[in-house]
Design a protein around this motif. Structure first.
Motif, mmCIF file in Angstrom:
data_model
loop_
_atom_site.group_PDB
_atom_site.id
_atom_site.type_symbol
_atom_site.label_atom_id
_atom_site.label_comp_id
_atom_site.label_asym_id
_atom_site.label_seq_id
_atom_site.Cartn_x
_atom_site.Cartn_y
_atom_site.Cartn_z
ATOM 1 N N ASN A 210 56.117 20.234 -3.112
ATOM 2 C CA ASN A 210 57.318 20.387 -2.233
ATOM 3 C C ASN A 210 57.339 19.121 -1.184
ATOM 4 O O ASN A 210 56.719 19.435 0.004
ATOM 5 N N TYR B 43 55.385 24.630 -2.112
ATOM 6 C CA TYR B 43 55.368 24.343 -3.418
ATOM 7 C C TYR B 43 56.816 24.295 -3.846
ATOM 8 O O TYR B 43 57.456 25.266 -3.084
ATOM 9 N N LEU B 44 57.324 23.953 -4.711
ATOM 10 C CA LEU B 44 58.517 24.085 -5.367
ATOM 11 C C LEU B 44 58.806 25.387 -6.029
ATOM 12 O O LEU B 44 60.021 25.996 -5.913
ATOM 13 N N SER B 45 57.890 25.819 -6.788
ATOM 14 C CA SER B 45 58.065 26.905 -7.489
ATOM 15 C C SER B 45 56.664 27.722 -7.654
ATOM 16 O O SER B 45 55.889 27.168 -8.288
ATOM 17 N N SER B 46 56.609 28.791 -7.093
ATOM 18 C CA SER B 46 55.212 29.632 -6.985
ATOM 19 C C SER B 46 55.544 31.028 -6.756
ATOM 20 O O SER B 46 56.624 31.362 -6.036
ATOM 21 N N SER B 47 54.752 31.926 -7.206
ATOM 22 C CA SER B 47 54.907 33.193 -6.590
ATOM 23 C C SER B 47 54.073 33.627 -5.324
ATOM 24 O O SER B 47 53.278 32.568 -4.826
ATOM 25 N N GLN C 150 50.750 23.155 -9.384
ATOM 26 C CA GLN C 150 52.028 23.625 -8.623
ATOM 27 C C GLN C 150 52.950 22.303 -8.131
ATOM 28 O O GLN C 150 52.137 21.340 -8.092
ATOM 29 N N ASP D 193 56.171 27.980 0.780
ATOM 30 C CA ASP D 193 57.613 26.870 0.743
ATOM 31 C C ASP D 193 56.913 25.532 0.680
ATOM 32 O O ASP D 193 57.742 24.618 0.239
ATOM 33 N N GLN E 20 55.494 33.160 0.939
ATOM 34 C CA GLN E 20 56.240 32.848 -0.052
ATOM 35 C C GLN E 20 55.956 31.237 -0.366
ATOM 36 O O GLN E 20 56.479 30.574 -1.576
#
Length: 617
Positions: free
Chosen positions: A175, A207-211, A172, A205, A203
């Motif tokens: 962030n 990581y920049l983009s993750s489920s 991932q 946070d 959520q």
């Protein structure tokens, strides 16, 4: 049954029409058949009998079938619930073990000094050797990778107080601006830094983009318990579903996490199937908070049970019809004697053993039955009388044997001590001990069985004097707190000494830290007298105390002189004497606290010395 109905019919009105009906003569006795118009009345009578018996059959079927149907329904439902419980428990156990293994991994890392020390110095000292910190980070990453090697689908990362550390296992996008204090889980983890916290639907946070995923977060603290980093292990929802699917649940279930997010279901059409089903069981894991709900189709019960009910109804109806036909063919001359005999049996069952059954008929079988009943009653009365007298004599003999029973080892030890003391110094103590021993023997072997409390206390003082001089109990203090009103209370002889002897034997060590003390007290409470023997000795464990009190209660209800339980002969003697004198009006209770002592409480009904002549056995 037929006889009662025929009594209500005017025999003269049916005699002419029944002239040729020979089979009715036994029912009509010596009546003459004269009237042909009575045939209609006879038909009406039998129609009434048929309708009444058919109604009886239908009512009997309903009375039997409805409870049977209810019991069958509940039994089937309970069996399914039991199976569902087991299946749900296995799934919950597997999920609990999975999360516990992750928490164990985090605890291992969070308490590793080889990682905590360099990390603490890294934040505390700006000029600290960064090479050592990198080595520690690599070692931690390697450790976590090894610990989670067989745990499929786990992603981990370690976030310091200022941001990410180079410890992770994910592709991932990191962030780098993420700070733990800004996370929604920060306060929850900070509330208890010694355990791992499960965050559902996180959520992520960091990581920049993750489920969203299920995160297990553990704080890493320095030596001041201040959090310096956080180890985070993420489990995606698809991974959880795969873990549950590997269990291959055989029942329709739905699984939710604490945020009410659906983790797993094996129901193809959840909305429709759940509406047509009944919830049989719901379990929530105390470890993770995951809830598992099982369902069963409603028609499963109605269809299967309906077939069983139909078969049962047919069988039961056929059985009742057969019984009805047999009852109509029964000979009525058996009915009245049997009912009379049953009435006599009921009187015997209610306690009237002097009942005599009388039969004036000429049926040999019934005559033998009544004769056998009378012989049985006579034999029963004789057996009760003999048994009562035998048991009474046996009880008296056993009580007398108990009264005369004395511990030979105690006498031998006393005599040896007295002899040694007399040979060595010829002191007066030997003479006093001989006098005390003589008084004890005279009190124990002679005189009345019922004595006053004052006499029992004086005997106890003799026993205490000898015991303190015979064994290593010179420093024991015996205190008395006796209400003067209770000194004339009548009690069985040798009631207090066995209990006091238990205090000497079991309550104190050979070298006690606290000076040993025993208190004997008595007081009046309404119509009872309460006698207490207390010590400040070792006491008992709660399970030992509960078991002892339970066996004492059983002994009150079923006094046994040849007992195989662990209650000593002393307490059995006390029980035997109290039971023989007071019946069921007395009680023995033991209170004990480990390390603080034991108290034996005797509660007996008030009987003063003036009544002694009427109570002595």
């Amino acid at each position: 049954m037929l006889k009662d109905r025929f009594k209500k019919i005017n025999r003269k009105s049916i005699e002419p029409m029944c002239k040729n009906l020979i089979f009715l003569k036994p029912l009509l006795g010596s009546a003459t058949i004269k009237d042909a118009n009575a045939m209609t009345a006879r038909r009406k009578m039998f129609s009434y009998l048929y309708i009444r018996n058919i109604t009886y059959i239908i009512c009997s079927v309903l009375v039997v079938t409805i409870p049977f149907l209810i019991m069958l329904y509940h039994y089937s439902r309970n069996e399914i619930i039991k199976q569902d419980n087991e299946a749900i428990r296995l799934i919950n156990d597997r999920l609990d073990e999975f999360f516990q293994s992750i928490q164990l991994t985090e605890d291992t890392v969070a308490t590793d000094s080889n990682f905590i020390v360099p990390l603490t110095l890294h934040y505390a000292l700006p000029d600290y050797d960064s090479a050592k910190t990198e080595v520690a980070f690599r070692n931690v990453k390697k450790t976590i990778s090894n610990l989670t090697l067989f745990q499929e689908g786990i992603q981990f990362c370690v976030i310091g107080r200022d941001g990410h550390l180079p410890i992770n296992s994910t592709n991932q996008m990191i962030n780098n601006s993420f700070v733990p204090k800004e996370a929604n889980w920060y306060q929850k983890v900070l509330s208890n830094t010694k355990i791992s916290h499960i965050i559902f639907n996180n959520q992520r946070d960091y990581y920049l983009s993750s489920s969203n995923a299920i995160s297990i977060i553990r704080a890493i603290t320095d030596n001041t318990d201040k959090p310096i980093a956080f180890i985070i292990m993420d489990v995606t929802y698809p991974t959880i579903r795969n873990i549950i699917a590997k269990s291959e649940p055989k029942i329709p279930i739905k699984i939710y996490d604490r945020t009410n997010t659906l983790l797993y279901t094996n129901i193809k059409n959840p909305t429709k199937d759940v509406q047509d089903s009944a919830i049989l069981n719901r379990q929530t894991s105390q470890e993770t908070g995951i809830t598992i709900t099982s369902y069963t189709r409603n028609h499963f019960f109605s269809g299967g049970i309906g077939q069983i009910v139909i078969i049962s109804l047919i069988t039961l109806l056929f059985y009742l019809i057969c019984i009805f036909i047999i009852s109509l063919l029964s000979t009525r001359r058996f009915t009245r004697p049997i009912f009379s005999l049953m009435k006599n049996m009921k009187e015997v069952n209610e306690g009237n053993l002097n009942v005599t059954a009388k039969y004036k008929g000429n049926i040999v079988e019934l005559n033998d039955l009544f004769h056998s009943f009378n012989m049985l009653g006579q034999g029963l009365r004789h057996m009760i009388k003999v048994n009562y007298e035998t048991n009474l004599l046996k009880t008296r003999a056993e009580l007398n044997a108990l009264y005369q029973k004395t511990d030979p080892h105690f006498l031998y030890n006393v005599l040896e001590t007295i002899s040694s003391q007399a040979i060595i110094d010829g002191s007066e103590s030997a003479s006093v001990m001989c006098q005390k021993l003589g008084a004890m023997l005279a009190y124990n072997l002679h005189g009345q069985d019922i004595v006053s409390l004052n006499s029992e206390i004086e005997h106890t003082k003799d026993y205490v004097f000898i015991t303190k001089n015979c064994v290593s109990f010179h420093n024991i203090h015996i205190n008395y707190d006796l209400d003067a009103v209770t000194l004339k209370q009548l009690i069985p002889k040798m009631t207090i000494q066995p209990i006091l002897e238990n205090c000497f034997k079991h309550a104190f060590d050979l070298d006690p830290v606290i000076p040993p003390q025993i208190l004997i007290s008595s007081k009046k409470a309404d119509e009872f007298v309460i006698i207490k023997i207390s010590d400040n000795g070792k006491g008992m464990y709660s399970n030992q105390l509960n078991g002892l009190n339970n066996r004492l209660k059983q002994m009150v209800n079923n006094l046994s002189f040849v007992s195989k339980d662990r209650i000593g002969i002393g307490l059995r003697q006390v029980h035997a004497r109290l039971n023989d004198y007071y019946g069921s009006l007395y009680s023995i209770k033991i209170h004990s606290t480990l390390g603080k002592g034991t108290t034996v409480v005797l509660t007996v009904p008030k009987k003063v010395e003036e009544d002694e002549t009427s109570c002595i056995k």
